[in-house]
Design a protein around this motif. Structure first.
Motif, PDB file in Angstrom:
ATOM      1  N   ALA A   1       9.371  37.125 -33.884  1.00 20.07           N
ATOM      2  CA  ALA A   1      10.351  35.988 -34.367  1.00 20.07           C
ATOM      3  C   ALA A   1       9.822  34.449 -34.364  1.00 20.07           C
ATOM      4  N   CYS A   2       9.045  34.225 -33.437  1.00 19.61           N
ATOM      5  CA  CYS A   2       8.258  32.881 -33.458  1.00 19.61           C
ATOM      6  C   CYS A   2       7.351  32.637 -34.626  1.00 19.61           C
ATOM      7  N   ALA A   3       6.695  34.060 -34.811  1.00 18.50           N
ATOM      8  CA  ALA A   3       5.668  33.704 -36.057  1.00 18.50           C
ATOM      9  C   ALA A   3       6.538  33.768 -37.487  1.00 18.50           C
ATOM     10  N   VAL A   4       7.548  34.132 -37.377  1.00 19.95           N
ATOM     11  CA  VAL A   4       8.387  34.110 -38.782  1.00 19.95           C
ATOM     12  C   VAL A   4       8.830  32.725 -38.753  1.00 19.95           C
ATOM     13  N   GLY A   5       9.337  32.155 -37.451  1.00 24.03           N
ATOM     14  CA  GLY A   5       9.762  30.599 -37.715  1.00 24.03           C
ATOM     15  C   GLY A   5       8.497  29.691 -38.252  1.00 24.03           C
ATOM     16  N   TYR A   6       7.438  29.960 -37.455  1.00 22.70           N
ATOM     17  CA  TYR A   6       6.315  29.019 -37.744  1.00 22.70           C
ATOM     18  C   TYR A   6       5.958  29.413 -39.139  1.00 22.70           C
ATOM     19  N   ALA A   7       5.705  30.671 -39.638  1.00 24.41           N
ATOM     20  CA  ALA A   7       5.500  30.669 -40.981  1.00 24.41           C
ATOM     21  C   ALA A   7       6.391  30.106 -42.091  1.00 24.41           C
ATOM     22  N   LEU A   8       7.751  30.064 -41.537  1.00 23.97           N
ATOM     23  CA  LEU A   8       8.924  29.516 -42.608  1.00 23.97           C
ATOM     24  C   LEU A   8       8.612  27.967 -42.635  1.00 23.97           C
ATOM     25  N   ALA A   9       8.200  27.374 -41.417  1.00 26.12           N
ATOM     26  CA  ALA A   9       7.885  25.749 -41.098  1.00 26.12           C
ATOM     27  C   ALA A   9       6.737  25.639 -42.134  1.00 26.12           C
ATOM     28  N   GLU A  10       5.791  26.334 -41.838  1.00 28.37           N
ATOM     29  CA  GLU A  10       4.646  26.204 -42.720  1.00 28.37           C
ATOM     30  C   GLU A  10       4.781  25.981 -44.137  1.00 28.37           C
ATOM     31  N   HIS A  11       5.576  27.138 -44.493  1.00 29.69           N
ATOM     32  CA  HIS A  11       5.772  27.201 -46.003  1.00 29.69           C
ATOM     33  C   HIS A  11       6.729  25.882 -46.400  1.00 29.69           C
ATOM     34  N   ARG A  12       7.582  25.451 -45.630  1.00 26.81           N
ATOM     35  CA  ARG A  12       8.446  24.366 -45.880  1.00 26.81           C
ATOM     36  C   ARG A  12       7.358  23.149 -46.165  1.00 26.81           C
ATOM     37  N   ARG A  13       6.448  22.933 -44.924  1.00 28.06           N
ATOM     38  CA  ARG A  13       5.659  21.890 -45.046  1.00 28.06           C
ATOM     39  C   ARG A  13       4.700  21.843 -46.418  1.00 28.06           C
ATOM     40  N   ILE A  14       4.147  22.857 -46.620  1.00 28.03           N
ATOM     41  CA  ILE A  14       3.432  23.169 -47.931  1.00 28.03           C
ATOM     42  C   ILE A  14       4.412  22.854 -49.025  1.00 28.03           C
ATOM     43  N   ARG A  15       5.144  23.347 -49.277  1.00 27.33           N
ATOM     44  CA  ARG A  15       6.382  23.085 -50.313  1.00 27.33           C
ATOM     45  C   ARG A  15       6.463  21.458 -50.453  1.00 27.33           C
ATOM     46  N   MET A  16       6.909  20.847 -49.390  1.00 23.55           N
ATOM     47  CA  MET A  16       7.003  19.373 -49.512  1.00 23.55           C
ATOM     48  C   MET A  16       5.760  18.597 -49.635  1.00 23.55           C
ATOM     49  N   ALA A  17       4.671  19.161 -49.146  1.00 22.21           N
ATOM     50  CA  ALA A  17       3.409  18.408 -49.694  1.00 22.21           C
ATOM     51  C   ALA A  17       3.194  18.586 -51.087  1.00 22.21           C
ATOM     52  N   ASN A  18       3.435  19.722 -51.527  1.00 23.89           N
ATOM     53  CA  ASN A  18       3.208  19.741 -52.946  1.00 23.89           C
ATOM     54  C   ASN A  18       3.999  19.331 -54.056  1.00 23.89           C
ATOM     55  N   GLU A  19       5.348  19.141 -53.380  1.00 29.69           N
ATOM     56  CA  GLU A  19       6.469  18.087 -54.094  1.00 29.69           C
ATOM     57  C   GLU A  19       5.899  16.858 -53.972  1.00 29.69           C
ATOM     58  N   GLU A  20       5.546  16.449 -53.086  1.00 27.12           N
ATOM     59  CA  GLU A  20       5.173  14.856 -52.946  1.00 27.12           C
ATOM     60  C   GLU A  20       3.778  14.461 -53.730  1.00 27.12           C
ATOM     61  N   LEU A  21       2.976  15.639 -53.806  1.00 22.56           N
ATOM     62  CA  LEU A  21       1.781  15.135 -54.619  1.00 22.56           C
ATOM     63  C   LEU A  21       2.386  15.450 -56.214  1.00 22.56           C
ATOM     64  N   HIS A  22       3.200  16.290 -56.489  1.00 17.22           N
ATOM     65  CA  HIS A  22       3.788  16.317 -57.743  1.00 17.22           C
ATOM     66  C   HIS A  22       4.296  15.087 -58.146  1.00 17.22           C
ATOM     67  N   ASN A  23       5.287  14.388 -57.351  1.00 19.60           N
ATOM     68  CA  ASN A  23       5.767  13.341 -57.687  1.00 19.60           C
ATOM     69  C   ASN A  23       4.738  12.076 -57.518  1.00 19.60           C
ATOM     70  N   VAL A  24       3.820  12.056 -56.772  1.00 18.37           N
ATOM     71  CA  VAL A  24       2.778  11.126 -57.052  1.00 18.37           C
ATOM     72  C   VAL A  24       2.046  11.053 -58.287  1.00 18.37           C
ATOM     73  N   ARG A  25       1.776  12.436 -58.754  1.00 19.80           N
ATOM     74  CA  ARG A  25       0.934  12.522 -59.955  1.00 19.80           C
ATOM     75  C   ARG A  25       1.930  12.030 -61.163  1.00 19.80           C
ATOM     76  N   ARG A  26       3.350  12.242 -60.847  1.00 17.44           N
ATOM     77  CA  ARG A  26       4.234  12.187 -61.966  1.00 17.44           C
ATOM     78  C   ARG A  26       4.418  10.739 -62.286  1.00 17.44           C
ATOM     79  N   HIS A  27       4.537  10.121 -61.025  1.00 18.93           N
ATOM     80  CA  HIS A  27       4.665   8.723 -61.151  1.00 18.93           C
ATOM     81  C   HIS A  27       3.407   7.846 -61.776  1.00 18.93           C
ATOM     82  N   LYS A  28       2.116   8.387 -61.277  1.00 22.86           N
ATOM     83  CA  LYS A  28       1.035   7.791 -61.851  1.00 22.86           C
ATOM     84  C   LYS A  28       0.906   7.918 -63.112  1.00 22.86           C
TER      85      LYS A  28
END
Length: 401
Positions: A156-183
């Motif tokens: 259960a802990c591993a699943v929670g950490y995996a979901l948190a990491e997935h969200r972090r990567i998704r948010m980082a990718n979205e931020e990178l995409h927004n930065v590239r789009r604004h550029k």
């Protein structure tokens, strides 16, 4: 069928939540769904049990309340659920059967929120409660079941950490995409302003010089050689104007812009290119009857290596347009204008003066060129200011490194 499944897999999770009216307005809809599921399973397990004593019903109600409380107070309520389970394990004859769903959810949510210290402490409590129960001679699970139970908590802990990491990567990718789009949007806007300024300068400068050259040649029709020379100048200017307009059209059709310092035909350092540009414009204006002074003061020895090509191009365009405006608005004759260029440690500054001619109001200018160049200068952190004082036109421009 495969296409439908592929489309379903690409649907964002947020889109699926919108179809559930109860949770689509929640700040954390997926946590709300997990909590509701855990409460429902806990109560179902309690009702399916053989013993329905008031004490066991209270246990299930308290556990359900703590589970609901995890939506807002995840740390406190999750710790209470785990500790309540440990206490129930140490009480003789008390089988706290409806505890596992909330227990798993507590570990998953705490791990999802990255509360590592709290998760480690609670796991240690769960590991130590069984040896304590053996020392107290309290009946408990078999060793194999205990290992399986503790492993499920770790999963259960591993699943929670995996979901948190997935969200972090998704948010980082979205931020990178927004930065590239604004550029890309910023670069596209700068390119559009540059192209608008370039096509304006090409047509305005070329056609203005053609018109002024034709007017000068109108009075020179009897001089054969002079008339032929002016016709050659008109042809050269028209060809250059047409070539520059074609370059702009090519870029608008998708070709990459080619920002080249030598696009103006100037070789050598930036200082040498500026001197040559000033001399060429002085020569063109002199042929039209405008005689003035253009000077350049270089206070630094590394100017040519400090300005990027886009800034240099914007500066060269602005200088050409400045001389075009002199031909349009100034009074012809001697001392028609003064241009001073200074290269310093802060950048390149230009000051230009000319007396406003009587024909300025009915001239060939539209007033749009300076506005376009002001936008280009500001996009690079530069300035371009114009004013008229006592009939004298004053232009000040600064392009930083």
């Amino acid at each position: 069928m495969d296409t439908v499944q592929a489309n379903a897999m690409t649907i964002p999770p947020e889109t699926l939540v919108r179809h559930i009216p109860i949770v689509r307005d929640c700040a954390r809809p997926y946590q709300a769904i997990c909590i509701a599921s855990a409460v429902a399973l806990t109560m179902a397990e309690c009702l399916a049990g053989s013993a329905h004593t008031p004490f066991r019903i209270c246990e299930a109600v308290v556990l359900a309340a703590l589970t609901v409380g995890m939506y807002r107070w995840t740390g406190f309520c999750g710790a209470c659920i785990v500790l309540a389970s440990d206490v129930a394990t140490l009480l003789p004859g008390m089988a706290f059967s409806p505890q596992l769903w909330a227990h798993w959810l507590a570990y998953g949510m705490l791990a999802f929120q990255r509360r590592r210290s709290l998760v480690v402490v609670l796991l240690l409590c769960d590991c130590l409660v069984f040896p304590v129960a053996w020392l107290m001679n309290v009946p408990t699970w078999e060793p194999g079941g205990i290992v399986t139970l503790l492993a499920s908590f770790a999963v259960a802990c591993a699943v929670g950490y995996a979901l948190a990491e997935h969200r972090r990567i998704r948010m980082a990718n979205e931020e990178l995409h927004n930065v590239r789009r604004h550029k890309l949007e910023r670069d596209r806007l700068r390119r559009d302003v540059t192209l608008a300024s370039r096509i304006h300068d090409s047509t305005a400068r070329g056609l203005t010089l053609i018109a002024l050259t034709a007017e000068e040649g109108h009075d020179d029709m009897t001089a054969g050689e002079g008339h032929a020379a002016r016709l050659r100048d008109i042809r050269t200017i028209a060809s250059m104007t047409l070539a520059q307009v074609r370059d702009v059209i090519d870029v608008l059709e998708g070709a990459e812009p080619s920002y080249r310092l030598d696009a103006y035909g100037y070789a050598g350092t930036l200082t040498e290119a500026l001197r040559q540009q000033l001399r060429d414009n002085d020569r063109v204006l002199a042929s039209l009857g405008f005689h003035g002074i253009s000077t350049l003061d270089d206070a630094t020895e590394a100017a040519s290596a400090r300005m990027d090509k886009e800034r240099a191009e914007a500066m060269h365009d602005c200088i050409d347009h400045m001389y075009t405006n002199i031909a349009i608005h100034a009074t012809a004759g001697d001392d028609a204008y003064v241009v001073h260029v200074r290269i310093s440690e802060s950048g390149i500054g230009i000051v230009q003066f000319n007396a406003c001619g009587a024909h300025a109001e009915a001239s060939h200018g539209s007033g749009r060129g300076l506005a376009l160049h002001q936008r280009r200068m500001r996009s690079f952190g530069g300035t371009l200011d114009c004013s008229v004082r006592d009939g004298i036109w004053i232009l000040r421009m600064h392009m930083p490194w």
